[in-house]
Scaffold this active site. Structure first.
Site, PDB file in Angstrom:
ATOM      1  N   ASP A 154     -28.989  -2.103 -24.162  1.00  0.00           N
ATOM      2  CA  ASP A 154     -28.944  -1.321 -25.530  1.00  0.00           C
ATOM      3  C   ASP A 154     -30.629  -1.810 -25.930  1.00  0.00           C
ATOM      4  O   ASP A 154     -30.649  -1.964 -27.167  1.00  0.00           O
ATOM      5  CB  ASP A 154     -28.121  -1.713 -26.601  1.00  0.00           C
ATOM      6  CG  ASP A 154     -27.877  -0.952 -27.724  1.00  0.00           C
ATOM      7  OD1 ASP A 154     -28.620   0.147 -27.704  1.00  0.00           O
ATOM      8  OD2 ASP A 154     -27.682  -1.274 -28.795  1.00  0.00           O
TER       9      ASP A 154
ATOM     10  N   GLY B 255     -22.378  -4.910 -43.022  1.00  0.00           N
ATOM     11  CA  GLY B 255     -21.949  -3.712 -42.223  1.00  0.00           C
ATOM     12  C   GLY B 255     -20.597  -3.773 -42.061  1.00  0.00           C
ATOM     13  O   GLY B 255     -20.057  -4.690 -42.662  1.00  0.00           O
ATOM     14  N   THR B 256     -19.890  -2.988 -40.955  1.00  0.00           N
ATOM     15  CA  THR B 256     -18.415  -3.121 -40.732  1.00  0.00           C
ATOM     16  C   THR B 256     -18.116  -4.325 -40.122  1.00  0.00           C
ATOM     17  O   THR B 256     -17.053  -4.915 -40.797  1.00  0.00           O
ATOM     18  CB  THR B 256     -18.244  -2.196 -39.782  1.00  0.00           C
ATOM     19  OG1 THR B 256     -19.179  -0.991 -40.245  1.00  0.00           O
ATOM     20  CG2 THR B 256     -16.878  -1.568 -40.076  1.00  0.00           C
TER      21      THR B 256
ATOM     22  N   VAL C  61     -28.716 -10.269 -47.011  1.00  0.00           N
ATOM     23  CA  VAL C  61     -29.755  -9.152 -46.743  1.00  0.00           C
ATOM     24  C   VAL C  61     -29.236  -8.036 -46.118  1.00  0.00           C
ATOM     25  O   VAL C  61     -29.674  -7.046 -46.152  1.00  0.00           O
ATOM     26  CB  VAL C  61     -30.911  -9.737 -45.961  1.00  0.00           C
ATOM     27  CG1 VAL C  61     -31.653 -10.795 -46.508  1.00  0.00           C
ATOM     28  CG2 VAL C  61     -30.502 -10.358 -44.433  1.00  0.00           C
ATOM     29  N   GLY C  62     -27.760  -7.978 -45.650  1.00  0.00           N
ATOM     30  CA  GLY C  62     -27.360  -6.926 -44.888  1.00  0.00           C
ATOM     31  C   GLY C  62     -25.822  -7.023 -45.131  1.00  0.00           C
ATOM     32  O   GLY C  62     -25.137  -8.031 -44.707  1.00  0.00           O
TER      33      GLY C  62
ATOM     34  N   ALA D 271     -19.945  -7.413 -39.687  1.00  0.00           N
ATOM     35  CA  ALA D 271     -20.839  -8.737 -39.940  1.00  0.00           C
ATOM     36  C   ALA D 271     -21.727  -8.575 -41.175  1.00  0.00           C
ATOM     37  O   ALA D 271     -21.669  -7.489 -41.977  1.00  0.00           O
ATOM     38  CB  ALA D 271     -21.896  -9.040 -38.995  1.00  0.00           C
ATOM     39  N   VAL D 272     -22.088  -9.931 -41.858  1.00  0.00           N
ATOM     40  CA  VAL D 272     -22.808 -10.007 -43.034  1.00  0.00           C
ATOM     41  C   VAL D 272     -24.201 -10.648 -42.453  1.00  0.00           C
ATOM     42  O   VAL D 272     -23.813 -11.702 -41.723  1.00  0.00           O
ATOM     43  CB  VAL D 272     -22.115 -10.579 -43.970  1.00  0.00           C
ATOM     44  CG1 VAL D 272     -23.049 -10.903 -45.357  1.00  0.00           C
ATOM     45  CG2 VAL D 272     -20.897  -9.923 -44.364  1.00  0.00           C
ATOM     46  N   VAL D 273     -25.067 -10.313 -43.023  1.00  0.00           N
ATOM     47  CA  VAL D 273     -26.365 -11.011 -42.445  1.00  0.00           C
ATOM     48  C   VAL D 273     -27.062 -11.746 -43.815  1.00  0.00           C
ATOM     49  O   VAL D 273     -27.241 -11.211 -44.734  1.00  0.00           O
ATOM     50  CB  VAL D 273     -27.333 -10.475 -41.815  1.00  0.00           C
ATOM     51  CG1 VAL D 273     -28.638 -11.141 -41.440  1.00  0.00           C
ATOM     52  CG2 VAL D 273     -26.882  -9.636 -40.457  1.00  0.00           C
TER      53      VAL D 273
ATOM     54  N   LYS E 235     -25.756 -14.762 -39.022  1.00  0.00           N
ATOM     55  CA  LYS E 235     -25.203 -13.550 -38.721  1.00  0.00           C
ATOM     56  C   LYS E 235     -23.781 -13.897 -38.891  1.00  0.00           C
ATOM     57  O   LYS E 235     -23.214 -14.495 -37.895  1.00  0.00           O
ATOM     58  CB  LYS E 235     -25.549 -12.940 -37.578  1.00  0.00           C
ATOM     59  CG  LYS E 235     -24.942 -11.470 -37.363  1.00  0.00           C
ATOM     60  CD  LYS E 235     -25.639 -10.994 -36.079  1.00  0.00           C
ATOM     61  CE  LYS E 235     -25.175  -9.515 -35.582  1.00  0.00           C
ATOM     62  NZ  LYS E 235     -25.616  -9.197 -34.297  1.00  0.00           N
TER      63      LYS E 235
END
Lengths: 383, 348
Positions: free
Chosen positions: A137, A24-25, A21-22, A27-29, A44
Site C-alpha cells: 500500500d 475512523g471506523t 486527533v482523529g 481506530a481512534v488516534v 492508535k
C-alpha cells in the site's frame, strides 16, 4: 492480578493520551507522550471488540510486521498494550506526510529534494523486501515525514510475507493509482515488483506535483497506464504460467505466454508508446532511466529496490538533499494524516481529478536568499 | 598481496552483516537457556500455588491443606499433550504446516507467562491455533473453525484471544525449523558428490519427521531454527549434515548438534494419556477459583473490578459536569477544556 495483566498495566502507564486527533471506523488516534520523558508519540487505538472473528487481519498484520522491522525509514512501533477490548499501538510521532508536501503549492522542490525522498523510500523498501515483507500500500500519504526530515514507510495493514511459489495472494491490494498492471489484470502470483511500481508512480508524482496515473475505476486505471506508457505487445510482457503447489514437474517451466493470459485480462485499447521525456521535460537522463525501470510492464524485469539504490541516479549530481534541508509544509498536517490513515482505505476516497497528468507549470526558480542559503548549506554538508 | 594500511589512515572495518534472524523478536526475546526455562516455570508454578492457596483460605480457612497442587513438570506434561492436539486439529482442517508450527509455538510461549492452574490448555490451545491462522495469513471464519471442533463455542476461542496475544507480547512472527530445513534441502541437492535423488528425498522426509518431533520439546525456545533443522538432518544422515556444514564453512556448528539431537530423541515422546489424565483430574481441584466462571471467588473479583470502574466513571463525569457548569454557555476557554475531557473515551 496475573503477571501478564500486570505487565500490560505497567506498559499502559508508560504512555499518556493527550488529545484525540482523529477517528475512523476501526481506530481512534491520539497525540500522546511518554510519561517519563515527555517524548511525543501517536497512539492508535484499534477497536477490536466489534469483530466477530476477533482481532482483525489488518491490526494483526500491522503489529506483526512493525514488531519485527527496525529501520530509520520505517515507522517505529514503540509499544503495544491493551485496554479492555482495545488494542493500542504506540507509534513514533511524525509531523507530516509526503502527500501534504506535494500538495503544498508554496513549496518548490529541487531535483535534489526529490532524489532524497526517493532514496529514503527505496532504503525503507529495500529493508522490508530484505525481510521478505511486501508492503502492498505504498502511496504518498503512507510516507510519513519526521521533524528531522526523515521519510518513513507507514501503514502496514496490508503487508504480508512473500508467498511460497505456487501459493496465491490476493490481487485486491495497493491504492488504485499506485497499483501495477499485473494486479489490475488479476495476477495472484506476484512479487516485490508490485511495490516498485508504486514507487515509480510516487517518483513521477514528485516531479509532476499531481498524481501521475489517476484512473477513475479499475478499468480506467489500465487505460490511464497504457495511455501514458503505451499498450504493451504480447512479447513486451511475457507471463510464466503459474505452477501449482503440488506440481513438481519442471517440463513447462520455460513455457511462456503473454500477459493476455492473465486471469482478468481485458483489452483496453491500443495506445502508442510515448517517451517519458515528452512529459518529464526537465528531468535528467538518469532520472528518466530509473523511473522507466520502475514502470516496466514485465514484473520480473522491473528494477529491484536494491538495484535501484545502486542506480547511477543516486550517485550523480546533484547529490540528494540532506533530510533536514528538505521542504516542509508549514501547517501541522499530522492530524489530517492520521485521520486518513485510520480509515485504511484501499481505494482512494475521492475520484481524483481524473485528468491525464498535465505537464507541470515549471516556473523558473527564483533565486531567493533562502534558496541561496539552502545551496550553501548543501555544499557544506556534502563537500 | 594486502599491504598494511598507512598509519595515518584509519582502517575502516568491513561492514558486518548481521543475520536477519538476529533482528527478529524471536532472537531478541524468546531464547532461553535450559536453566532459565526451568527457573521460569518453577517460579510461575510457585506464585500460582501461593495465590490460589490464599484464595481458598480467604473463602474457607483450612480448605487448602489437603489440595495436591500441580508441580511445574506436571504442568509441562499437560501442555505437551495439547501440543499434540494442535497437530491433530491441523490435520483435520488441512492447515498448512506453518499454521501448525506457529500455533504450537504460541502455546509454548503462553505457558512461559502463565500457568495451567490459571488457564486450562484446552481453550488456550484453541485460541493459539486460531490466532496462528490469522498471523500466518491463512484466516478462516470463527464460525467455520468452531463448528468443526466438538463442544466448542465462539467464546471459548475469543475470550482468551487478547490474553494470548498479550502473553506473546504481540510478537507474532515465528521463525520455524521446517523452513530452515527446506533451505538445507535446497542446499544439499547442490552439494558436490551429493547422494542420489532418491536417497536425498528419503533423508529429507526423515528429517521432516524429526522436525515435527522436535515441536514436542523445548528445542525452539533454546536453539535457533537453523540448528534444529541441521540436527534433524543429522538424525536422518549424519554424514550429509556434516558435509553440508563443511561446504558452508560452518563446522563449528556441528559441536552443538549432538545436544539438540539428544533433546529430540529424549523429550520427543508423546506423554502417556493415563499420566496426563491423572494430572488433569487433580487440576480440577487445584485450579484458580477466580478463573472459574460463576464461582464465589470469580464473582467477588468481578464485583471489585466493577466497583473500581464505576468510581472512575463517576469521577470523570463529575469533572465534565463541573467544567460545563463553570463555563459560559456561549463558550469560553473552559468549554474547550470540557470538550477535551469529553473527547477522551470512556475506557481511558
Amino acid at each position: 492480578m496475573d503477571a501478564v495483566e500486570k505487565a500490560n498495566a505497567a506498559r499502559q502507564r508508560r504512555w499518556t493520551k493527550d488529545q484525540k486527533v482523529g477517528e475512523g471506523t476501526y481506530a481512534v488516534v491520539y497525540r500522546g507522550r511518554e510519561a517519563a520523558t515527555g517524548r511525543r508519540v501517536a497512539i492508535k487505538k484499534l477497536k477490536v471488540g466489534q469483530f466477530k472473528d476477533g482481532l482483525d487481519m489488518s491490526a494483526i498484520r500491522e503489529v506483526k510486521y512493525l514488531r519485527e522491522l527496525r529501520h530509520p525509514n520505517v515507522i517505529e512501533l514503540l509499544d503495544v498494550f491493551s485496554s479492555k477490548t482495545n488494542l493500542n499501538l504506540v507509534l513514533e510521532f511524525l509531523d507530516s506526510e509526503l502527500e501534504a508536501i506535494i500538495k503544498d503549492r508554496t513549496l518548490v522542490f529541487l531535483p535534489a529534494d526529490i532524489k532524497s525522498w526517493i532514496a529514503m523510500t527505496f532504503r525503507g523498501l529495500e529493508y522490508c523486501h530484505r525481510n521478505f515483507v511486501l508492503h502492498r500500500d505504498l502511496k504518498p500519504n503512507n510516507l510519513l515525514i519526521a521533524s528531522d526530515g526523515q521519510l518513513k514507510l507507514a501503514d502496514f495493514g496490508l503487508a504480508r510475507d512473500f508467498a511460497d511459489p505456487g501459493y496465491k495472494m490476493t490481487c485486491q491490494v495497493i491504492t488504485r493509482w499506485y497499483r501495477p498492471p499485473e494486479l489490475l489484470f488479476g495476477s495472484r502470483y506476484y512479487s516485490t515488483a508490485v511495490d516498485i511500481w508504486s514507487v515509480g508512480c510516487i517518483f513521477a508524482e514528485l516531479m509532476l506535483r499531481t498524481p501521475y496515473l489517476p484512473g477513475e475505476s479499475d478499468m480506467d486505471q489500465l487505460k490511464t497506464i497504457f495511455r501514458a506508457l503505451g499498450t504493451p505487445a504480447e512479447e513486451d510482457w511475457p507471463v510464466r504460467p503459474p505452477r501449482t503447489a503440488s506440481d513438481d514437474t519442471l517440463a513447462d517451466v520455460h513455457a511462456l505466454q503473454g500477459h493476455t493470459k492473465l486471469p482478468d485480462y481485458v483489452p483496453v485499447g491500443q495506445f502508442p508508446k510515448t517517451p517519458l521525456r515528452d512529459l518529464f521535460t526537465a528531468a535528467s537522463a538518469d532520472t528518466l532511466n530509473l523511473l522507466g525501470k520502475c514502470l516496466v510492464y514485465e514484473p520480473r524485469k522491473r528494477i529491484s529496490a536494491k538495484e535501484a539504490l545502486n542506480h547511477p541516479y543516486f550517485s550523480a549530481l546533484p547529490y540528494p538533499s540532506h533530510p533536514s534541508k528538505l521542504p516542509k509544509c508549514a501547517a501541522q498536517l499530522a492530524s489530517a494524516k492520521v485521520l486518513e490513515e485510520v480509515n485504511g482505505n484501499v481505494d482512494p476516497v475521492g475520484q481524483g481529478p481524473g485528468v491525464k497528468a498535465a505537464p507541470p507549470k515549471r516556473a523558473k526558480r527564483k533565486l531567493s536568499d533562502d534558496d541561496i542559503s539552502r545551496n550553501i548549506a548543501r555544499k557544506l554538508d556534502f563537500s | 598481496m594486502a599491504l598494511p594500511a598507512p598509519p595515518d589512515v584509519p582502517s575502516i572495518p568491513p561492514p558486518t552483516r548481521t543475520p536477519l534472524f538476529e533482528g527478529s523478536t524471536q532472537f531478541r526475546n524468546w531464547r532461553f537457556s535450559q536453566q532459565q526455562l526451568h527457573a521460569t516455570r518453577v517460579s510461575l508454578n510457585r506464585s500460582a500455588v501461593t495465590a490460589i492457596r490464599n484464595t481458598f483460605e480467604a473463602d474457607l480457612p483450612g480448605s487448602s491443606s489437603d489440595i495436591q497442587f500441580l508441580e511445574s513438570k506436571e504442568e509441562l506434561l499437560l501442555v505437551k499433550l495439547y501440543v499434540t492436539k494442535i497437530s491433530q486439529l491441523c490435520g483435520h482442517f488441512r492447515f498448512p504446516e506453518e499454521v501448525e508450527a506457529t500455533g504450537i509455538s504460541y502455546l509454548k510461549r503462553f505457558y512461559l507467562k502463565n500457568t495451567v492452574m490459571d488457564w486450562h490448555p484446552k481453550n488456550v490451545m484453541l485460541t493459539a491455533l486460531f490466532l496462528a491462522t490469522k498471523t500466518t495469513n491463512n484466516p478462516i471464519s470463527l464460525e467455520a473453525y468452531t463448528s468443526n471442533i466438538p463442544r466448542t463455542s465462539a467464546s471459548d476461542v475469543l475470550d482468551l484471544e487478547f490474553l494470548v496475544a498479550q502473553s506473546l507480547a504481540f510478537e507474532f512472527a515465528i521463525w520455524h525449523a521446517h523452513r530452515a530445513l527446506w533451505g538445507l534441502w535446497l542446499d544439499v541437492q547442490d552439494l558436490p558428490n551429493a547422494p542420489n535423488r532418491d536417497d536425498l528425498q528419503k533423508y529429507y522426509d526423515t528429517a521432516v519427521q524429526h522436525v515435527r518431533t522436535s515441536r514436542l520439546t523445548d528445542a525452539e525456545l533454546i536453539y535457533p531454527p537453523s540448528q534444529i533443522a541441521l540436527a534433524c538432518l543429522s538424525l536422518a544422515d549424519s554424514d550429509l549434515a556434516a558435509t553440508w556444514a563443511r561446504a558452508k564453512g560452518a563446522e563449528s556448528v556441528l559441536q552443538i548438534i549432538p545436544s539438540i539431537k539428544d533433546m529430540i530423541l529424549q523429550d520427543g515422546q508423546v506423554p502417556s494419556v493415563e499420566v496426563v489424565r491423572e494430572i488433569d483430574r487433580r487440576l480440577k481441584v487445584c485450579k484458580n477459583p477466580e478463573k472459574v466462571v460463576g464461582s464465589k471467588a470469580y464473582l467477588a473479583k468481578k464485583e471489585k473490578e466493577e466497583r473500581e470502574a464505576e468510581s472512575k466513571r463517576a469521577k470523570k463525569a463529575e469533572g465534565v459536569r463541573k467544567a460545563m457548569e463553570d463555563g459560559d454557555p456561549f463558550g469560553d476557554e473552559l468549554n474547550g477544556a470540557a470538550t477535551a475531557i469529553a473527547a477522551l473515551d470512556d475506557d481511558d
